[in-house]
Design an enzyme around this catalytic site. Structure first.
Site, PDB file in Angstrom:
ATOM      1  N   ASP A  57       0.887  -1.161   0.000  1.00  0.00           N
ATOM      2  CA  ASP A  57       0.000   0.000   0.000  1.00  0.00           C
ATOM      3  C   ASP A  57       0.922   1.207   0.000  1.00  0.00           C
ATOM      4  O   ASP A  57       1.681   1.408   0.961  1.00  0.00           O
ATOM      5  CB  ASP A  57      -0.894  -0.003   1.238  1.00  0.00           C
ATOM      6  CG  ASP A  57      -1.902   1.132   1.244  1.00  0.00           C
ATOM      7  OD1 ASP A  57      -1.629   2.184   0.610  1.00  0.00           O
ATOM      8  OD2 ASP A  57      -2.954   0.994   1.888  1.00  0.00           O
ATOM      9  N   ASN A  84       3.413   4.144 -10.704  1.00  0.00           N
ATOM     10  CA  ASN A  84       2.163   4.087 -11.447  1.00  0.00           C
ATOM     11  C   ASN A  84       0.931   4.100 -10.553  1.00  0.00           C
ATOM     12  O   ASN A  84      -0.132   4.552 -10.969  1.00  0.00           O
ATOM     13  CB  ASN A  84       2.151   2.820 -12.309  1.00  0.00           C
ATOM     14  CG  ASN A  84       0.796   2.557 -12.930  1.00  0.00           C
ATOM     15  OD1 ASN A  84       0.356   3.266 -13.829  1.00  0.00           O
ATOM     16  ND2 ASN A  84       0.113   1.526 -12.430  1.00  0.00           N
ATOM     17  N   SER A 135       2.215  10.744 -14.387  1.00  0.00           N
ATOM     18  CA  SER A 135       1.414  11.899 -14.018  1.00  0.00           C
ATOM     19  C   SER A 135       0.166  11.849 -14.884  1.00  0.00           C
ATOM     20  O   SER A 135      -0.489  10.815 -14.971  1.00  0.00           O
ATOM     21  CB  SER A 135       2.190  13.197 -14.213  1.00  0.00           C
ATOM     22  OG  SER A 135       1.410  14.318 -13.866  1.00  0.00           O
ATOM     23  N   TYR A 149      -7.354  15.686  -7.611  1.00  0.00           N
ATOM     24  CA  TYR A 149      -6.515  14.925  -8.536  1.00  0.00           C
ATOM     25  C   TYR A 149      -5.463  15.855  -9.138  1.00  0.00           C
ATOM     26  O   TYR A 149      -4.277  15.523  -9.188  1.00  0.00           O
ATOM     27  CB  TYR A 149      -7.369  14.298  -9.628  1.00  0.00           C
ATOM     28  CG  TYR A 149      -6.576  13.480 -10.622  1.00  0.00           C
ATOM     29  CD1 TYR A 149      -6.049  12.243 -10.268  1.00  0.00           C
ATOM     30  CD2 TYR A 149      -6.338  13.950 -11.912  1.00  0.00           C
ATOM     31  CE1 TYR A 149      -5.311  11.494 -11.165  1.00  0.00           C
ATOM     32  CE2 TYR A 149      -5.606  13.204 -12.815  1.00  0.00           C
ATOM     33  CZ  TYR A 149      -5.095  11.974 -12.444  1.00  0.00           C
ATOM     34  OH  TYR A 149      -4.358  11.238 -13.341  1.00  0.00           O
ATOM     35  N   LYS A 153      -1.283  15.739  -8.947  1.00  0.00           N
ATOM     36  CA  LYS A 153      -0.468  15.631 -10.154  1.00  0.00           C
ATOM     37  C   LYS A 153       0.409  16.864 -10.362  1.00  0.00           C
ATOM     38  O   LYS A 153       1.568  16.744 -10.761  1.00  0.00           O
ATOM     39  CB  LYS A 153      -1.351  15.374 -11.376  1.00  0.00           C
ATOM     40  CG  LYS A 153      -2.029  14.004 -11.352  1.00  0.00           C
ATOM     41  CD  LYS A 153      -1.020  12.871 -11.192  1.00  0.00           C
ATOM     42  CE  LYS A 153      -1.666  11.506 -11.211  1.00  0.00           C
ATOM     43  NZ  LYS A 153      -0.689  10.412 -10.979  1.00  0.00           N
TER      44      LYS A 153
END
Length: 276
Positions: A57, A84, A135, A149, A153
């Site tokens: 995790d 990823n 990204s 989000y 990023k």
């Protein structure tokens, strides 16, 4: 492709799974992380000598360090790290819970940071390595209903751009991959949606609902081709700092950046007015 050892987070689906499949088919060694023991069992059976599934995790900083130590002790090298693991979170900022905010930061941002920090001493010692950070188009362009989000990023891109400068003297390259929409589970399975408020109906914050509906036009990106381009980047010297995947994505990114530059240029007098 020369034989290398790759450490990839989040290989149960999406780009992580596609990258792993292609690497294993090419005779590479892959240590792939998952969170459930029911995933990628077919790859374990097909590639018992070159595929090593590990449970992780990425929100567990101690677990990250333990895993990286284990991998290095077993294989003696980590040639390429692919960060990823991550997910999308949709909804207006007001609609998100405190737990929503904390979880996506811990996964998409802090998890990636800790993975990079964990492999750095080993890559520095071996004076070689490549870090590939997944990204997004959303690391440069922002849309309503996707604030957290974008926060993760944009954050990881700033981190990686700084770290790339720190690691270049040690022959360690860093590449930020910015894919556009792709036909993966990220959009059509794993995306998380906040508890929506009626106050935001007919608001740009809920425009994402149409995008997440597979009944509408599917994303243009081919995950297999995108994965191939990502793998090819590991052999490019010097490492490209950024890779944009998708023609529509590149066009939109360029338009956004050009508008941003034009807005900055309008502030010439304002900026100068604050100088001594």
């Amino acid at each position: 492709m020369k034989k290398q050892t790759w450490l990839i987070t989040g290989v149960s689906s999406g780009f992580g799974l596609e990258l792993t499949k292609q690497l294993l088919a090419n005779g590479q060694t892959v240590i792939g992380t998952v969170r459930k023991d029911t995933t990628v069992q077919d790859l374990m059976a097909q590639y018992p000598e070159t595929f090593d599934r590990e449970f992780l995790d990425v929100t567990d900083a101690t677990g990250i360090k333990t895993l990286v130590d284990k991998v290095y002790q077993k294989y003696g090298t980590i040639d390429v790290l692919v960060n990823n693991a991550g997910y999308g979170l949709f909804g207006a900022a007001e609609e998100l819970t405190d737990q929503d905010v904390a979880k996506i930061i811990a996964t998409n941002l802090t998890g990636s940071i800790q993975m990079i920090r964990a492999v750095t001493p080993f890559m520095r010692e071996q004076q070689a390595g490549r870090i590939i950070q997944l990204s997004s188009y959303g690391g440069q362009v922002a849309f309503a209903g996707n604030s957290m989000y974008h926060a993760t990023k944009w954050g990881i891109e700033g981190f990686c751009e700084s770290v790339a400068q720190e690691l270049a003297p040690f022959n360690i390259g860093v590449t930020i991959v910015e894919p556009g929409g792709a036909r993966t589970e990220f959009r059509y399975g794993s995306a998380q949606v906040a508890e929506l408020m009626p106050e935001y109906d007919n608001n740009p914050a809920h425009a994402f609902l149409a995008m997440l509906d597979p009944a509408n036009e599917l994303a243009a990106g081919d995950p297999e081709r995108m994965a191939t381009r990502i793998l090819e980047s590991a052999a490019i010297e010097p490492a490209p700092l950024r890779m944009v995947l998708g023609s529509q994505t590149l066009d939109s990114t360029i338009q956004t950046l050009e508008k941003r530059v034009a807005d900055f240029k309008k502030q010439t007098e304002l900026a100068a007015s604050t100088d001594f």
